[in-house]
Scaffold this active site. Structure first.
Site, PDB file in Angstrom:
ATOM      1  N   ASP A 152     105.425 -10.303 -49.669  1.00 13.26           N
ATOM      2  CA  ASP A 152     105.861 -10.261 -48.035  1.00 13.26           C
ATOM      3  C   ASP A 152     107.144 -11.152 -48.141  1.00 13.26           C
ATOM      4  O   ASP A 152     107.508 -12.146 -48.747  1.00 13.26           O
ATOM      5  CB  ASP A 152     104.806 -10.699 -47.116  1.00 13.26           C
ATOM      6  CG  ASP A 152     105.471 -10.707 -45.868  1.00 13.26           C
ATOM      7  OD1 ASP A 152     105.824  -9.704 -45.431  1.00 13.26           O
ATOM      8  OD2 ASP A 152     105.816 -11.743 -45.195  1.00 13.26           O
ATOM      9  N   HIS A 179     105.200  -5.172 -47.357  1.00 13.19           N
ATOM     10  CA  HIS A 179     106.224  -5.178 -46.410  1.00 13.19           C
ATOM     11  C   HIS A 179     107.009  -4.167 -46.494  1.00 13.19           C
ATOM     12  O   HIS A 179     107.827  -4.086 -47.496  1.00 13.19           O
ATOM     13  CB  HIS A 179     107.205  -6.707 -46.602  1.00 13.19           C
ATOM     14  CG  HIS A 179     108.234  -6.848 -45.976  1.00 13.19           C
ATOM     15  ND1 HIS A 179     108.458  -7.752 -45.148  1.00 13.19           N
ATOM     16  CD2 HIS A 179     109.682  -6.134 -46.198  1.00 13.19           C
ATOM     17  CE1 HIS A 179     109.590  -7.809 -44.742  1.00 13.19           C
ATOM     18  NE2 HIS A 179     110.299  -6.798 -45.077  1.00 13.19           N
ATOM     19  N   ASP A 305     102.643 -13.121 -38.430  1.00 13.78           N
ATOM     20  CA  ASP A 305     103.714 -13.270 -39.288  1.00 13.78           C
ATOM     21  C   ASP A 305     104.904 -14.520 -38.619  1.00 13.78           C
ATOM     22  O   ASP A 305     106.002 -14.459 -38.848  1.00 13.78           O
ATOM     23  CB  ASP A 305     104.590 -12.116 -39.242  1.00 13.78           C
ATOM     24  CG  ASP A 305     105.904 -12.055 -40.140  1.00 13.78           C
ATOM     25  OD1 ASP A 305     105.814 -12.912 -40.999  1.00 13.78           O
ATOM     26  OD2 ASP A 305     106.615 -11.093 -40.136  1.00 13.78           O
TER      27      ASP A 305
HETATM   28 ZN   LIG Z   1     107.137  -9.331 -43.878  1.00 10.57          ZN
END
Ligand SMILES: [Zn+2]
Length: 425
Positions: A152, A179, A305
């Site tokens: 990510d 991602h 996130d």
């Molecule tokens: Zn991300």
């Protein structure tokens, strides 16, 4: 001993939806009943007009430790987590160095336990150094405590590597989370390609940068029969692709962030870096699509996130400032607003904030049940509060919500039988 009086309990897993008292003894939920009389020596929490749910689980946070603790560290990240009602968080591996080694996996777990406010678990990188070339030692990392695998912050651009990663992670009972961004298509874009980017002359980032990678991952999952998880889904077409893949029987899951459920690319109107996030904030149509997908089960859970950056970094030029915004304290009010607007009910809120993410990584979901260790969140669904330097407990304050008011506030959080957060008011 603690008695929590007159709270409204919601826990669909345990068929709870109503007003009850809770007795906590030695950290364990001893009794849930219509009326528990206080007795000598017991502490009483008045939860009249408050809602009590299993505490929240966030499978996607950036605590920046090791390497960038000027942005956040495991202590300040944990403070923000419990103030947001979370008692389990999963740290992303884009630290310095990346979490691609057993010693760093252990470091995160030990540091989290030392802080002791909530359960801090690591994910680990799919590829060494998150460079997209060579797979990590997933079995060793999993044994050390990594709960899933992701690069990510960056996608796995090489489809062959992604296929191998899916097979490897799946074969050891874990999964990869991607991602989804085709970096050739995103081409250093800053804002969602559309009217706002065009009007402001910002480098456009086309939604197909996300959509094509979501489609690729879904196809690889179908072909390999292995699970894949889509991080921070944000576009209408991506949601439709996941719906298709699920209908095909693919083991695909998806998460959505509070900001993609709530904010649009109009946040760029003041040309501020604060609005820059990856994937970018999109349009009202995209927001509607993610909201309904969260309601229907196409999207499985909410993940924040939470991506802290320093003030100086967010003061940089829009083209080069790092993407990301914080989110741990805003998820509840934003998801609660969707309940108030009838997208879904409180049972679904508990599923997407707590039960589903817990099940996804194979931990026991927090439960409002006699005999369970108390892990619960108590919140006022109607209390309005201002997002400001003081109310944000994260080390960084990067959010477009700064100075705005949100409705819905966590009053108490219990983790591992103990009260780890109490609202000042
Ligand atoms: Zn991300």
């Amino acid at each position: 001993m603690i008695i929590i009086k007159n709270g409204y309990l919601v826990d669909p897993e345990n068929n709870l939806n109503g007003k009850f008292d809770i007795l906590i003894e030695n950290g364990v939920i001893k009794k849930i009943d219509k009326n528990i009389e206080p007795f000598a020596g017991v502490e009483v929490i008045n939860a009249e007009n408050l809602i009590i749910t299993p505490s929240f689980v966030d499978l996607h946070v950036h605590f920046r430790d090791p390497g960038q603790t000027y942005k956040e560290d495991i202590y300040t990240g944990s403070l923000a987590a419990v103030a947001g009602g979370y008692t389990t968080v999963v740290c992303m591996p884009n630290t310095l160095p990346a979490i691609d080694d057993v010693t760093i996996v252990r470091y995160i777990i030990e540091k989290g336990e030392e802080v002791g406010l909530c359960r801090v678990l690591p994910s680990a990188a799919i590829t060494k150094g998150r460079k997209g070339k060579e797979l990590t030692e997933m079995a060793l990392l999993k044994d050390a405590g990594a709960v899933y695998f992701t690069d990510d912050g960056a996608p796995v651009m090489d489809s062959f590597i992604m296929r191998k990663a899916m097979e490897y992670a799946g074969s050891i009972g874990s999964f990869v989370a991607d991602h989804c961004e085709d970096l050739n298509l995103s081409n250093n874009g800053v804002a969602h390609e559309g009217e706002i980017a065009a009007a402001l002359g910002l480098p456009p980032l086309p939604p197909e940068a996300e959509d094509t990678m979501v489609a690729r991952d879904c196809i690889l999952s179908i072909q390999t029969g292995m699970p894949v998880h889509i991080c921070h889904i944000s576009s209408k077409l991506s949601v439709e692709i996941v719906a298709w893949a699920k209908a095909m029987g693919a083991k695909v899951t998806a998460e959505v962030t509070p900001h993609h459920l709530y904010l649009t690319d109009e946040e760029f109107l003041d040309f501020s870096c604060i609005a820059k996030v990856s994937p970018p904030l999109r349009t009202h149509q995209d927001i509607e699509a993610t909201r309904w997908a969260l309601a229907s089960g196409i999207i499985d859970y909410v993940a924040t996130d939470h991506a802290p950056h320093s003030h100086n970094e967010k003061m940089m030029d829009l083209h080069i400032c790092p993407p990301g915004m914080i989110g741990l304290q805003f998820a509840l009010p934003i998801v609660l607003e969707l309940v108030k607007k009838d997208y879904f009910d409180l049972n679904r809120l508990v599923e997407v904030m707590s039960t589903n993410p817990a099940k996804k990584i194979g931990i026991k979901p927090p439960a409002l049940k006699e005999g369970e260790i108390a892990e619960l969140t108590i919140f006022d669904p109607f209390e309005s509060w201002e997002v400001n330097e003081e109310t944000i407990l994260s080390k960084s304050k990067n959010t477009p919500l700064l100075g705005k008011k949100l409705v819905g506030k966590v009053k108490y959080t219990f983790y591992n039988g103990k009260m780890v957060y109490k609202d000042k008011q």
